[in-house]
Design a protein around this motif. Structure first.
Motif, PDB file in Angstrom:
ATOM      1  N   VAL A   1      -3.671  -5.241  -3.250  1.00 23.03           N
ATOM      2  CA  VAL A   1      -4.505  -4.077  -3.548  1.00 23.03           C
ATOM      3  C   VAL A   1      -5.302  -4.353  -4.816  1.00 23.03           C
ATOM      4  CG1 VAL A   1      -4.546  -1.601  -4.031  1.00 23.03           C
ATOM      5  CG2 VAL A   1      -2.794  -2.535  -2.505  1.00 23.03           C
TER       6      VAL A   1
ATOM      7  N   VAL B   1      -6.730   3.283   5.467  1.00 23.35           N
ATOM      8  CA  VAL B   1      -7.678   2.193   5.230  1.00 23.35           C
ATOM      9  C   VAL B   1      -8.780   2.209   6.281  1.00 23.35           C
ATOM     10  CG1 VAL B   1      -7.922  -0.336   5.268  1.00 23.35           C
ATOM     11  CG2 VAL B   1      -5.996   0.733   4.048  1.00 23.35           C
TER      12      VAL B   1
ATOM     13  N   ASP C   1       3.383   3.798   5.061  1.00 26.64           N
ATOM     14  CA  ASP C   1       3.168   3.897   3.615  1.00 26.64           C
ATOM     15  C   ASP C   1       3.787   5.148   3.013  1.00 26.64           C
ATOM     16  OD1 ASP C   1       1.730   1.538   3.588  1.00 26.64           O
ATOM     17  OD2 ASP C   1      -0.238   2.494   3.407  1.00 26.64           O
TER      18      ASP C   1
ATOM     19  N   VAL D   1      -8.168  -3.543  -0.112  1.00 27.38           N
ATOM     20  CA  VAL D   1      -6.900  -4.126   0.319  1.00 27.38           C
ATOM     21  C   VAL D   1      -7.194  -5.376   1.137  1.00 27.38           C
ATOM     22  CG1 VAL D   1      -5.715  -1.902   0.296  1.00 27.38           C
ATOM     23  CG2 VAL D   1      -6.800  -2.685   2.403  1.00 27.38           C
TER      24      VAL D   1
ATOM     25  N   TRP E   1      -0.984  -4.742   4.995  1.00 20.19           N
ATOM     26  CA  TRP E   1      -1.749  -5.123   3.808  1.00 20.19           C
ATOM     27  C   TRP E   1      -0.815  -5.601   2.706  1.00 20.19           C
ATOM     28  CZ3 TRP E   1      -6.500  -5.629   5.242  1.00 20.19           C
ATOM     29  CH2 TRP E   1      -7.046  -4.796   6.211  1.00 20.19           C
TER      30      TRP E   1
ATOM     31  N   ARG F   1      -9.910   1.764   0.919  1.00 18.46           N
ATOM     32  CA  ARG F   1      -9.320   3.101   0.969  1.00 18.46           C
ATOM     33  C   ARG F   1      -9.728   3.895  -0.268  1.00 18.46           C
ATOM     34  NH1 ARG F   1      -2.708   2.692   0.030  1.00 18.46           N
ATOM     35  NH2 ARG F   1      -2.740   1.766  -2.059  1.00 18.46           N
TER      36      ARG F   1
ATOM     37  N   ARG G   1      -3.848   8.277  -1.743  1.00 16.01           N
ATOM     38  CA  ARG G   1      -4.735   7.327  -1.083  1.00 16.01           C
ATOM     39  C   ARG G   1      -4.959   7.710   0.367  1.00 16.01           C
ATOM     40  NH1 ARG G   1      -2.703   5.895  -6.187  1.00 16.01           N
ATOM     41  NH2 ARG G   1      -3.643   3.895  -6.840  1.00 16.01           N
TER      42      ARG G   1
ATOM     43  N   THR H   1       0.811  -1.222   0.000  1.00 16.41           N
ATOM     44  CA  THR H   1       0.000   0.000   0.000  1.00 16.41           C
ATOM     45  C   THR H   1       0.843   1.270   0.000  1.00 16.41           C
ATOM     46  OG1 THR H   1      -0.143  -0.352   2.391  1.00 16.41           O
ATOM     47  CG2 THR H   1      -2.054  -0.993   1.068  1.00 16.41           C
TER      48      THR H   1
END
Length: 466
Positions: free
Chosen positions: A425, A459, A286, A413, A422, A448, A456, A39
């Motif tokens: 995707v 989540v 991320d 995800v 995660w 997400r 993004r 992610t």
């Protein structure tokens, strides 16, 4: 013969996936075997430009200025122009107002005060004042993110309000991060609102942060993320080992605000590792664990350290996602200590000479990458559910479409129930329901949002919908 490694060296190297201690080059920012999450979001050109503006020299000047007030104890004098918490308060407000002056009216700076009646560690009625700067969002101003550090300080005796209490690491370092973020963002236009907070009363019992969180809650503020920076000034542990490219992020699992009904749902789906705060921590990994920050974010799966607390806790208790940044290994001789030299010549006290201002600047970049991306990306999806009205071996997810004008769609995800991050995707498109040909009983799913710029959201972990 080389010295034997300490236990801390071994544990830190293990946690870092084999990362050697010391000062790695930029090329070593992603060590062998370190892969970003599925992610992960690469830094944009806009974000890289912002991160380059963060200045270690300014951070050092802020830390030293705060130390110069002698003591910043919450119970110290408030009307002396040169010493005490009142002098620090007035200087902080002046600094934030100078940043607001170049914001084109988007940033405002203010004092947030109340009188704390006698309570633990506060023997008499005491005015506690937070210093706030609010950068109003240009697209979705109702969505709010908060970043804080506490400007009060202490020595060995938590009730000693007169002795010199430099508080360089704890927590002038965190306040310096907040001020530097406010400075570099003041001239920019985030889509959502960011609040930069220097809070008081932390050492006496999280009083300033609790008041700020309660004021936001009473106003119905949509706070979708809060970070406190507390003790982020040094990468050197008490045994001398260095870990200058790691920052810890403490993130609770079971929510502090969880109701009995919410607990029953969590137990039924196994959601102990999927609170909104854990999703926020994954988001930090991320967007801020990369070559642009040159930092590794080590997420710790607990609310805080043993026997300790921080200014994120009042936000957690009010149902807001919140987490704490803290240096990789603390040196307890340089926090909560009287300034002194013992009979062996060892210096005690939270003095600026024990801070690493380059390290604090990298921590500021982690914060900046996180906050800026959060503010520019869509909000966390609402109403995410897994449909459980019929027993099938597929999974249908539903959610409510966001109101952001630049929203372009959603992603699904998933991960194994034993995986910490995660791993897959799926592009779902601009829809509010999606079916996956996998059993909801065997994996975890999340949703997400994505905007037209490709950014993004954090989540959303779905609840079951009967």
């Amino acid at each position: 013969m080389s010295p034997s490694p300490t236990r801390r060296t071994v544990l830190t190297a293990t946690a870092a996936g084999g990362m050697a201690l010391g000062a790695p080059t930029a090329a070593e920012a992603a060590p062998p075997g370190h892969r970003p999450p599925a992610t992960a979001q690469p830094p944009t050109r806009e974000l890289r430009a912002l991160l380059r503006e963060i200045d270690p020299a300014r951070i050092e000047a802020t830390v030293r200025k705060l130390v110069s007030f002698g003591t910043r104890h919450t119970l110290s004098v408030q009307d002396d122009p040169a010493r005490g918490i009142g002098a620090a308060r007035d200087w902080l407000l002046s600094e934030l107002r100078s940043y607001a002056a170049v914001s084109g009216g988007r940033m405002t700076a203010e004092l947030q005060s109340y009188v704390q009646e006698p309570a633990p560690r506060v023997p008499t009625a005491t005015r506690i004042t937070n210093v706030l700067a609010t950068l109003r969002g240009s697209l979705t101003p109702e969505r709010v993110y908060v970043v804080s550090g506490h400007y009060d300080s202490r020595v060995t005796d938590v009730m000693d309000a007169t002795s010199d209490s430099p508080g360089a690491d704890d927590d002038a370092s965190g306040v310096a991060v907040v001020l530097e973020l406010a400075r570099v963002m003041a001239g920019r236009r985030p889509a959502s609102t960011i609040v930069f907070a220097a809070v008081a009363g932390e050492e006496q019992g999280l009083y300033g942060s609790a008041y700020m969180a309660q004021q936001l809650k009473a106003a119905g503020a949509d706070v979708q993320g809060m970070f406190t920076n507390d003790i982020v000034g040094s990468a050197k542990a008490d045994d001398g080992t260095l870990d200058p490219y790691t920052i810890r992020l403490f993130a609770e699992g079971v929510p502090s605000s969880e109701t009995p009904d919410q607990a029953a749902i969590r137990r039924s789906v196994g959601g102990e590792n999927d609170s909104a705060t854990r999703q926020l921590a994954r988001f930090v990994r991320d967007v801020a664990d990369n070559d642009a920050t040159r930092m590794r974010v080590r997420v710790i799966y607990r609310r805080d350290r043993y026997r300790r607390g921080g200014d994120h806790i009042p936000f957690l208790e009010r149902g807001y996602p919140a987490a704490r940044f803290t240096e990789p290994a603390e040196d307890f001789a340089h926090q909560h200590q009287d300034v002194r030299v013992d009979e062996t010549g060892k210096q005690y006290g939270d003095l600026p000479e024990f801070c690493d201002f380059g390290f604090i600047a990298r921590v500021a970049r982690v914060n900046a990458a996180t906050l800026w991306t959060l503010a520019q990306a869509p909000g966390t999806p609402r109403g995410a559910k897994i449909v459980t009205s019929t027993l099938t071996n597929s999974t249908r997810l539903v959610w409510t479409r966001g109101t952001e004008p630049d929203l372009s769609g959603y992603e699904i995800v998933r991960r194994e129930t034993t995986a910490p991050e995660w791993t897959q995707v799926i592009d779902a498109g601009d829809v509010t329901t999606y079916e996956v040909d996998l059993s909801k009983d065997n994996v975890f799913f999340g949703v997400r949002a994505v905007n037209r710029a490709g950014l993004r959201s954090p989540v959303a972990f779905p609840d079951p919908q009967a």
